[in-house]
Scaffold this motif. Structure first.
Motif, PDB file in Angstrom:
ATOM      1  N   ASP A  23       0.493 -11.717   5.036  1.00 17.24           N
ATOM      2  CA  ASP A  23       0.841  -9.889   5.333  1.00 17.24           C
ATOM      3  C   ASP A  23       0.085 -10.020   7.110  1.00 17.24           C
ATOM      4  OD1 ASP A  23      -1.788  -7.444   4.739  1.00 17.24           O
ATOM      5  OD2 ASP A  23      -1.866  -7.979   6.357  1.00 17.24           O
TER       6      ASP A  23
ATOM      7  N   GLN B 188       0.898   2.851 -12.321  1.00 22.13           N
ATOM      8  CA  GLN B 188       0.461   2.009 -13.204  1.00 22.13           C
ATOM      9  C   GLN B 188      -0.463   3.390 -14.226  1.00 22.13           C
ATOM     10  OE1 GLN B 188      -1.724   2.564 -10.389  1.00 22.13           O
ATOM     11  NE2 GLN B 188      -3.550   3.226 -10.499  1.00 22.13           N
TER      12      GLN B 188
ATOM     13  N   TRP C 241      -2.491   4.868   8.847  1.00 26.07           N
ATOM     14  CA  TRP C 241      -0.786   5.696   7.939  1.00 26.07           C
ATOM     15  C   TRP C 241      -1.184   6.538   7.387  1.00 26.07           C
ATOM     16  CZ3 TRP C 241       0.067   4.938   3.076  1.00 26.07           C
ATOM     17  CH2 TRP C 241      -0.196   3.888   2.390  1.00 26.07           C
ATOM     18  N   TYR C 242      -2.152   6.222   6.492  1.00 24.37           N
ATOM     19  CA  TYR C 242      -2.910   7.365   5.663  1.00 24.37           C
ATOM     20  C   TYR C 242      -2.103   8.998   5.958  1.00 24.37           C
ATOM     21  CZ  TYR C 242      -4.302   4.859   1.483  1.00 24.37           C
ATOM     22  OH  TYR C 242      -4.495   3.830   0.835  1.00 24.37           O
TER      23      TYR C 242
ATOM     24  N   ALA D 201       2.056  -4.436  -1.601  1.00 25.20           N
ATOM     25  CA  ALA D 201       1.646  -3.730  -1.764  1.00 25.20           C
ATOM     26  C   ALA D 201       1.283  -3.233  -0.043  1.00 25.20           C
ATOM     27  CB  ALA D 201       0.138  -3.633  -2.121  1.00 25.20           C
TER      28      ALA D 201
ATOM     29  N   GLU E 270       2.209  10.309  -1.794  1.00 23.16           N
ATOM     30  CA  GLU E 270       1.528   9.083  -1.446  1.00 23.16           C
ATOM     31  C   GLU E 270       0.932   9.104  -2.675  1.00 23.16           C
ATOM     32  OE1 GLU E 270      -1.078   5.952  -1.245  1.00 23.16           O
ATOM     33  OE2 GLU E 270      -1.899   8.171  -0.330  1.00 23.16           O
TER      34      GLU E 270
ATOM     35  N   HIS F 226       8.203  -0.382   1.967  1.00 20.79           N
ATOM     36  CA  HIS F 226       8.226  -0.095   1.038  1.00 20.79           C
ATOM     37  C   HIS F 226       9.955  -1.124   0.490  1.00 20.79           C
ATOM     38  CE1 HIS F 226       4.820   1.833  -1.442  1.00 20.79           C
ATOM     39  NE2 HIS F 226       4.590   0.360  -0.774  1.00 20.79           N
TER      40      HIS F 226
ATOM     41  N   GLU G 254       4.212  -1.229  -5.258  1.00 21.11           N
ATOM     42  CA  GLU G 254       3.320   0.017  -5.446  1.00 21.11           C
ATOM     43  C   GLU G 254       4.002   1.709  -5.301  1.00 21.11           C
ATOM     44  OE1 GLU G 254       1.105   0.864  -6.411  1.00 21.11           O
ATOM     45  OE2 GLU G 254      -0.254  -0.644  -7.094  1.00 21.11           O
ATOM     46  N   LYS G 255       3.563   2.522  -5.746  1.00 22.08           N
ATOM     47  CA  LYS G 255       3.870   3.566  -4.940  1.00 22.08           C
ATOM     48  C   LYS G 255       3.977   4.209  -5.108  1.00 22.08           C
ATOM     49  CE  LYS G 255       0.946   5.489  -5.155  1.00 22.08           C
ATOM     50  NZ  LYS G 255       0.139   5.874  -4.181  1.00 22.08           N
TER      51      LYS G 255
ATOM     52  N   ARG H 222      -7.397  -9.988   6.774  1.00 22.29           N
ATOM     53  CA  ARG H 222      -6.634  -9.875   5.496  1.00 22.29           C
ATOM     54  C   ARG H 222      -6.438 -11.344   4.561  1.00 22.29           C
ATOM     55  NH1 ARG H 222      -5.339  -3.836   5.921  1.00 22.29           N
ATOM     56  NH2 ARG H 222      -8.097  -3.010   5.434  1.00 22.29           N
TER      57      ARG H 222
ATOM     58  N   HIS I  11       0.885   9.976  -8.491  1.00 19.81           N
ATOM     59  CA  HIS I  11       0.211   9.631  -9.896  1.00 19.81           C
ATOM     60  C   HIS I  11       0.792  10.689 -11.173  1.00 19.81           C
ATOM     61  CE1 HIS I  11      -0.458   5.193  -9.488  1.00 19.81           C
ATOM     62  NE2 HIS I  11      -0.934   5.013  -8.097  1.00 19.81           N
TER      63      HIS I  11
ATOM     64  N   GLY J 229      -4.168  -5.336   1.801  1.00 19.82           N
ATOM     65  CA  GLY J 229      -4.931  -4.360   2.406  1.00 19.82           C
ATOM     66  C   GLY J 229      -6.240  -3.452   0.800  1.00 19.82           C
ATOM     67  N   THR J 230      -5.751  -2.317   0.526  1.00 20.88           N
ATOM     68  CA  THR J 230      -6.971  -2.141  -0.558  1.00 20.88           C
ATOM     69  C   THR J 230      -6.362  -2.732  -1.876  1.00 20.88           C
ATOM     70  OG1 THR J 230      -7.744  -0.815   1.177  1.00 20.88           O
ATOM     71  CG2 THR J 230      -8.197  -0.186  -1.192  1.00 20.88           C
ATOM     72  N   ARG J 231      -4.975  -1.686  -1.575  1.00 27.35           N
ATOM     73  CA  ARG J 231      -4.704  -2.297  -3.291  1.00 27.35           C
ATOM     74  C   ARG J 231      -4.341  -3.565  -3.602  1.00 27.35           C
ATOM     75  NH1 ARG J 231      -4.805   0.081  -8.116  1.00 27.35           N
ATOM     76  NH2 ARG J 231      -3.045  -0.097  -8.949  1.00 27.35           N
TER      77      ARG J 231
HETATM   78  N1  LIG Z   1      -1.561   2.146  -7.716  1.00 24.55           N
HETATM   79  C1  LIG Z   1      -2.410   2.920  -7.215  1.00 24.55           C
HETATM   80  O1  LIG Z   1      -3.504   3.269  -7.662  1.00 24.55           O
HETATM   81  C2  LIG Z   1      -2.457   2.663  -5.234  1.00 24.55           C
HETATM   82  C3  LIG Z   1      -3.771   3.090  -5.035  1.00 24.55           C
HETATM   83  C4  LIG Z   1      -3.940   2.641  -3.283  1.00 24.55           C
HETATM   84  C5  LIG Z   1      -3.076   2.649  -2.756  1.00 24.55           C
HETATM   85  N2  LIG Z   1      -1.874   2.076  -3.489  1.00 24.55           N
HETATM   86  C6  LIG Z   1      -0.860   2.174  -2.967  1.00 24.55           C
HETATM   87  O2  LIG Z   1      -0.312   1.062  -2.071  1.00 24.55           O
HETATM   88  C7  LIG Z   1       0.498   0.323  -0.867  1.00 24.55           C
HETATM   89  C8  LIG Z   1      -0.451   0.066   0.219  1.00 24.55           C
HETATM   90  O3  LIG Z   1      -1.648   0.724   0.350  1.00 24.55           O
HETATM   91  P1  LIG Z   1      -3.236   0.604   0.916  1.00 24.55           P
HETATM   92  O4  LIG Z   1      -4.447   1.496   0.166  1.00 24.55           O
HETATM   93  O5  LIG Z   1      -3.633  -1.029  -0.059  1.00 24.55           O
HETATM   94  O6  LIG Z   1      -3.204   0.105   2.165  1.00 24.55           O
HETATM   95  P2  LIG Z   1      -3.347  -1.027   3.396  1.00 24.55           P
HETATM   96  O7  LIG Z   1      -3.421   0.344   5.003  1.00 24.55           O
HETATM   97  O8  LIG Z   1      -5.395  -0.582   2.633  1.00 24.55           O
HETATM   98  O9  LIG Z   1      -2.874  -2.187   2.922  1.00 24.55           O
HETATM   99  C9  LIG Z   1      -1.585  -2.650   3.412  1.00 24.55           C
HETATM  100  C10 LIG Z   1      -1.651  -3.763   3.842  1.00 24.55           C
HETATM  101  O10 LIG Z   1       0.035  -4.285   4.451  1.00 24.55           O
HETATM  102  C11 LIG Z   1      -0.309  -4.701   5.458  1.00 24.55           C
HETATM  103  N3  LIG Z   1       1.415  -4.687   5.503  1.00 24.55           N
HETATM  104  C12 LIG Z   1       1.866  -3.768   6.695  1.00 24.55           C
HETATM  105  N4  LIG Z   1       2.794  -3.737   6.965  1.00 24.55           N
HETATM  106  C13 LIG Z   1       2.911  -5.369   6.506  1.00 24.55           C
HETATM  107  C14 LIG Z   1       4.386  -6.327   6.826  1.00 24.55           C
HETATM  108  N5  LIG Z   1       5.747  -5.781   7.368  1.00 24.55           N
HETATM  109  N6  LIG Z   1       4.446  -7.766   6.087  1.00 24.55           N
HETATM  110  C15 LIG Z   1       3.008  -7.794   5.846  1.00 24.55           C
HETATM  111  N7  LIG Z   1       1.947  -7.336   5.553  1.00 24.55           N
HETATM  112  C16 LIG Z   1       2.101  -6.020   5.443  1.00 24.55           C
HETATM  113  C17 LIG Z   1      -0.953  -4.326   6.237  1.00 24.55           C
HETATM  114  O11 LIG Z   1      -1.725  -5.207   7.529  1.00 24.55           O
HETATM  115  C18 LIG Z   1      -2.400  -3.934   5.284  1.00 24.55           C
HETATM  116  O12 LIG Z   1      -3.166  -5.354   4.780  1.00 24.55           O
HETATM  117  C19 LIG Z   1       0.430   1.642  -0.783  1.00 24.55           C
HETATM  118  O13 LIG Z   1       2.391   1.919  -1.091  1.00 24.55           O
HETATM  119  C20 LIG Z   1      -0.275   2.754  -1.458  1.00 24.55           C
HETATM  120  O14 LIG Z   1       0.623   3.786  -1.661  1.00 24.55           O
HETATM  121  C21 LIG Z   1      -1.727   2.570  -4.916  1.00 24.55           C
END
Ligand SMILES: NC(=O)c1ccc[n+]([C@@H]2O[C@H](COP(=O)([O-])OP(=O)(O)OC[C@H]3O[C@@H](n4cnc5c(N)ncnc54)[C@H](O)[C@@H]3O)[C@@H](O)[C@H]2O)c1
Length: 361
Positions: free
Chosen positions: A59, A149, A189-190, A97, A202, A103, A120-121, A64, A206, A36-38
């Motif tokens: 994923d 990070q 989910w957020y 991620a 969540e 997690h 990821e955190k 995606r 940091h 996803g985003t991260r």
């Molecule tokens: N370190 C940072 O600065 C930072 C920034 C943003 C997000 N995060 C963390 O990254 C993680 C993901 O966040 P996000 O914003 O990318 O969420 P997101 O919803 O955009 O992406 C999550 C992805 O995981 C997939 N997914 C869910 N369950 C799954 C499974 N069982 N098997 C495979 N794929 C699966 C979803 O389909 C989705 O594409 C979270 O832990 C968030 O806290 C960290």
């Protein structure tokens, strides 16, 4: 710049882990789970990293996967992380991620396969899960690194070395805030506290991690207050707070005051990470400090590695995996910071003082 500032900045530079590519025979084969985003951002960092080959992508969402395949055309793709982990003989490391509540399940399966894990955190969304993950990381063959990070951001790293050197005297007070606009509404989910762990876990983890790192010990107790004041039922079914404030008390009479709001007009938005010591105060984000009783801010001499904290965090992970070195963001430190966030959450939800002892299970 004073000699001590210069010397500490140089120490930070020398202490920085080597980046990759020094041994072409040492390619680390990585699979990314959650795109996803991260995850897609992490994938772009990995795709650019010498000595790394992204060999698999996973994923639940096929669209995606297809988008990620553009970044790593040679990688195999799949929707079932268990199948991927079961057939992972050509994989050295997993980068995870996925949403917070997944997690534990994914990281433990990856650790049990004997591979290195970057997850990821925050560690997870419940104290019980965090403790189980620590046990799994302790007995694993591979290393576990958490996605805090900011510890690899050059400014924060230099500022933290300066605090730890004692040059500013003992730590007296910590201050943080994260005042921003709302989260992306499409990421459901957020806004579900049962999945994300709420915003203090969540998102705020940091800054909490940085402050726990500054004093290098857990707080004794926490109290706070929070709720939903503006975004009631927005998005529909929302259970996460849109504002809260919490105060932690650390040993030595050190307090950490933190607030977090999501309805800040853009002009006022921002984050703050300040450590106040006997001889002055430092802003971690900018590595700028002011000596008490003197005028003028002093910027520490921070070497510019030309790479973001996100890139550096992953590059350090790859180096750590090669050397089987315990990461700075290891399971124990990440668990401590995540539990401190959960301690604040518990204090807010239960409207009472919560002690660190209660978080030990
Ligand atoms: N370190 C940072 O600065 C930072 C920034 C943003 C997000 N995060 C963390 O990254 C993680 C993901 O966040 P996000 O914003 O990318 O969420 P997101 O919803 O955009 O992406 C999550 C992805 O995981 C997939 N997914 C869910 N369950 C799954 C499974 N069982 N098997 C495979 N794929 C699966 C979803 O389909 C989705 O594409 C979270 O832990 C968030 O806290 C960290």
């Amino acid at each position: 710049m004073s000699d001590i500032t210069r010397r500490l900045a140089m120490t930070a530079a020398l202490g920085a882990p080597a980046l990759l590519g020094q041994s072409p025979n040492d390619t680390v084969r990585v699979a990314v789970i959650g795109l996803g985003t991260r995850g897609s951002h992490l994938l772009r960092q990995l795709a650019d990293m010498p000595g790394v080959k992204v060999v698999a992508l996973c994923d639940l969402d096929e669209s995606r996967l297809a988008a990620a395949k553009q970044t790593a055309p040679g990688a195999e793709t799949g929707t079932d992380f268990r199948r991927l982990i079961d057939r992972s003989q050509d994989i050295d490391a997993f980068v995870i991620a996925t949403p917070v509540d997944t997690h534990k399940m994914i990281a433990i399966a990856a650790l049990e396969s004997g591979k290195h894990v970057y997850c990821e955190k925050p560690m997870s969304n419940t104290p019980e899960d965090v403790r189980v993950m620590v046990l799994a990381a302790r007995s694993a063959k591979g290393i576990f690194q958490s996605g805090f990070q900011l510890r690899h951001d050059p400014n924060r790293r230099a500022a933290m070395d300066f605090v730890h050197s004692g040059a500013m005297g003992r730590v007296l007070f910590l201050q943080g805030y994260r005042h921003t606009g709302d989260l992306p509404r499409e990421t459901a989910w957020y806004f579900d506290r049962a999945r994300s762990g709420d915003n203090i876990v969540e998102q705020a983890c940091h800054i909490i991690d940085l402050m726990v790192w500054a004093v290098d010990q857990p707080p004794l107790r926490a109290f706070g207050s929070g709720g939903i004041n503006l975004y009631k039922d927005e998005p529909p079914g929302r259970t996460t707070m849109d504002n809260y404030a919490v105060i932690y008390e650390f040993p030595g009479d050190v307090r950490f005051e933190f607030s977090h709001i999501y309805f800040d007009p853009p002009g006022f938005s921002g984050i703050k990470e300040r450590v106040y010591c006997a001889n002055g105060a430092i802003d971690l984000q900018t590595a700028t400090w002011m000596e008490r009783g003197k005028k003028g801010a002093i910027k520490l001499d921070v070497p510019d590695p030309g790479k973001s904290a996100d890139y550096r965090s992953l590059a350090v992970f790859i180096d750590n995996a090669r050397a089987r070195r315990t990461p700075l963001n290891n399971a124990e430190s990440a668990a401590r910071s995540t539990l401190v966030a959960m301690m604040g959450r518990k204090a807010i939800y239960e409207k009472r003082i919560v002690t660190w002892r209660e978080m030990q299970g």
